[in-house]
Design a protein around this motif. Structure first.
Motif, PDB file in Angstrom:
ATOM      1  N   UNK A 256       0.841  -1.194   0.000  1.00  0.00           N
ATOM      2  CA  UNK A 256       0.000   0.000   0.000  1.00  0.00           C
ATOM      3  C   UNK A 256       0.876   1.244   0.000  1.00  0.00           C
ATOM      4  N   UNK A 257       0.475   2.239  -0.811  1.00  0.00           N
ATOM      5  CA  UNK A 257       1.155   3.521  -0.857  1.00  0.00           C
ATOM      6  C   UNK A 257       0.122   4.631  -0.833  1.00  0.00           C
ATOM      7  N   UNK A 258       0.317   5.581   0.060  1.00  0.00           N
ATOM      8  CA  UNK A 258      -0.625   6.676   0.247  1.00  0.00           C
ATOM      9  C   UNK A 258      -0.538   7.697  -0.880  1.00  0.00           C
ATOM     10  N   UNK A 259      -1.679   8.314  -1.201  1.00  0.00           N
ATOM     11  CA  UNK A 259      -1.751   9.440  -2.139  1.00  0.00           C
ATOM     12  C   UNK A 259      -2.491  10.580  -1.464  1.00  0.00           C
ATOM     13  N   UNK A 260      -1.884  11.777  -1.455  1.00  0.00           N
ATOM     14  CA  UNK A 260      -2.559  12.981  -0.952  1.00  0.00           C
ATOM     15  C   UNK A 260      -3.106  12.807   0.461  1.00  0.00           C
ATOM     16  N   UNK A 261      -2.324  12.193   1.337  1.00  0.00           N
ATOM     17  CA  UNK A 261      -2.721  12.060   2.733  1.00  0.00           C
ATOM     18  C   UNK A 261      -3.648  10.909   3.054  1.00  0.00           C
ATOM     19  N   UNK A 262      -3.902  10.016   2.116  1.00  0.00           N
ATOM     20  CA  UNK A 262      -4.775   8.860   2.387  1.00  0.00           C
ATOM     21  C   UNK A 262      -4.076   7.874   3.310  1.00  0.00           C
ATOM     22  N   UNK A 263      -4.862   6.972   3.903  1.00  0.00           N
ATOM     23  CA  UNK A 263      -4.289   5.957   4.765  1.00  0.00           C
ATOM     24  C   UNK A 263      -5.144   4.690   4.724  1.00  0.00           C
ATOM     25  N   UNK A 264      -4.567   3.603   5.234  1.00  0.00           N
ATOM     26  CA  UNK A 264      -5.203   2.284   5.216  1.00  0.00           C
ATOM     27  C   UNK A 264      -5.408   1.797   6.644  1.00  0.00           C
ATOM     28  N   UNK A 265      -6.589   1.204   6.896  1.00  0.00           N
ATOM     29  CA  UNK A 265      -6.893   0.560   8.167  1.00  0.00           C
ATOM     30  C   UNK A 265      -7.149  -0.919   7.919  1.00  0.00           C
ATOM     31  N   UNK A 266      -6.752  -1.771   8.858  1.00  0.00           N
ATOM     32  CA  UNK A 266      -6.987  -3.200   8.692  1.00  0.00           C
ATOM     33  C   UNK A 266      -7.011  -3.920  10.030  1.00  0.00           C
ATOM     34  N   UNK A 267      -7.676  -5.073  10.066  1.00  0.00           N
ATOM     35  CA  UNK A 267      -7.732  -5.898  11.270  1.00  0.00           C
ATOM     36  C   UNK A 267      -7.948  -7.348  10.858  1.00  0.00           C
ATOM     37  N   UNK A 268      -7.251  -8.260  11.540  1.00  0.00           N
ATOM     38  CA  UNK A 268      -7.423  -9.691  11.308  1.00  0.00           C
ATOM     39  C   UNK A 268      -7.469 -10.397  12.653  1.00  0.00           C
ATOM     40  N   UNK A 269      -8.396 -11.363  12.808  1.00  0.00           N
ATOM     41  CA  UNK A 269      -8.563 -12.043  14.086  1.00  0.00           C
ATOM     42  C   UNK A 269      -8.920 -13.499  13.866  1.00  0.00           C
ATOM     43  N   UNK A 270      -8.294 -14.399  14.656  1.00  0.00           N
ATOM     44  CA  UNK A 270      -8.607 -15.816  14.662  1.00  0.00           C
ATOM     45  C   UNK A 270      -8.867 -16.235  16.103  1.00  0.00           C
ATOM     46  N   UNK A 271      -9.960 -16.970  16.324  1.00  0.00           N
ATOM     47  CA  UNK A 271     -10.304 -17.431  17.672  1.00  0.00           C
ATOM     48  C   UNK A 271     -10.794 -18.867  17.617  1.00  0.00           C
ATOM     49  N   UNK A 272     -10.318 -19.681  18.570  1.00  0.00           N
ATOM     50  CA  UNK A 272     -10.779 -21.061  18.699  1.00  0.00           C
ATOM     51  C   UNK A 272     -11.216 -21.282  20.132  1.00  0.00           C
ATOM     52  N   UNK A 273     -12.397 -21.869  20.288  1.00  0.00           N
ATOM     53  CA  UNK A 273     -13.068 -21.924  21.587  1.00  0.00           C
ATOM     54  C   UNK A 273     -13.760 -23.292  21.681  1.00  0.00           C
TER      55      UNK A 273
END
Length: 267
Positions: free
Chosen positions: A114-131
């Motif tokens: 990912x590369x920002x343009x004009x002040x843009x940004x990236x958000x992300x989240x990943x989660x794994x759960x075993x119960x």
């Protein structure tokens, strides 16, 4: 996070218990989702799966009998950007069949830059759960872990839950890869497993920029098998819990985290 209980029959008197997985369903559910993305602009992407498999008592029952097992799995992954250039290759695979020691019910892998343009940004989240839960009783929904049962059985109790997750916050530039695996359906000698890794590195010798956080956690409670005379199968014999957190903000040249968890019978 909710602590769940699961009981296991051991082969050796005095041994501490470990996960015993419910078997897969007779019918197979297999699917895969492949994503290839190369774009400049707004990005909004998510994958989510909740999977519950049981052997014994139906899922809608709030009371589990002495031989019942239930395993709950949750996976989620999301990306959102308000501009910039993103290149991503991602594969998500699910297989509900009985899995051996080298295979997994859920397998997800991705690589992105990912590369920002004009002040843009990236958000992300990943989660794994075993119960995992089994052989426990409850008067209310959802079932909760209890080291108590009125049945005259020789099954040691244990309660296990593990989770791995990562967060990407205000990423301006980065090269990111991630891989997650979960095994929660198998046989008596097949161990439960959850593996996760993430790497954030420089792209073309330019450091990643933004905030990256990871958290790995688990909570375990186990009893021992017993003979009928001492009746200690439902008494706590071993506990452990752990949590690992990492967070960094700024220029990130190399961040790599890996979590591996296996719980099963000694064979």
């Amino acid at each position: 996070m909710r602590l769940i209980c699961i009981f296991l029959v051991l082969l050796l008197i005095g041994g501490v218990s470990a996960d015993r997985l419910p078997s897969g369903m007779p019918e197979s559910q297999i699917f895969s989702i492949d994503t290839t993305l190369s774009a400049t602009g707004i990005t909004d992407q998510s994958t989510k799966m909740d999977w519950t498999v049981s052997s014994g008592t139906p899922l809608e029952s709030n009371k589990l009998n002495s031989s019942d097992l239930i395993s709950l799995v949750r996976y989620s992954d999301s990306l959102m950007g308000n501009g910039g250039t993103i290149i991503e290759v991602k594969n998500f695979e699910f297989n509900s069949n009985y899995q051996g020691r080298s295979a997994y019910n859920i397998d997800s892998e991705k690589i992105l830059t990912y590369n920002s343009h004009d002040g843009s940004h990236l958000l992300g989240a990943e989660s794994l759960m075993m119960d995992n839960m089994g052989n426990c009783t409850s008067d209310s929904s959802p079932p909760r872990c209890v080291f108590a049962d009125h049945n005259e059985i020789l099954m040691p109790a244990f309660c296990n839950i593990v989770q791995a997750k990562s967060d990407l916050i205000n990423i301006n530039q980065a090269k990111i890869s991630g891989h997650g695996e979960i095994r929660s359906a198998g046989g008596f000698s097949t161990p439960a497993a959850l593996n996760y890794r993430i790497a954030v590195t420089a792209d073309k010798n330019v450091p990643a920029q933004g905030t990256v956080r990871t958290e790995f956690a688990g909570s375990i409670m186990e009893a021992r098998d017993t003979n009928q005379s001492d009746n200690t199968w439902n008494k706590t014999a071993a506990t452990n819990s752990w949590k690992d957190r990492t967070g960094t903000t700024g220029e990130i040249r190399n961040l790599q985290k890996r979590f591996g968890y296996v719980s099963g019978m000694r064979v």
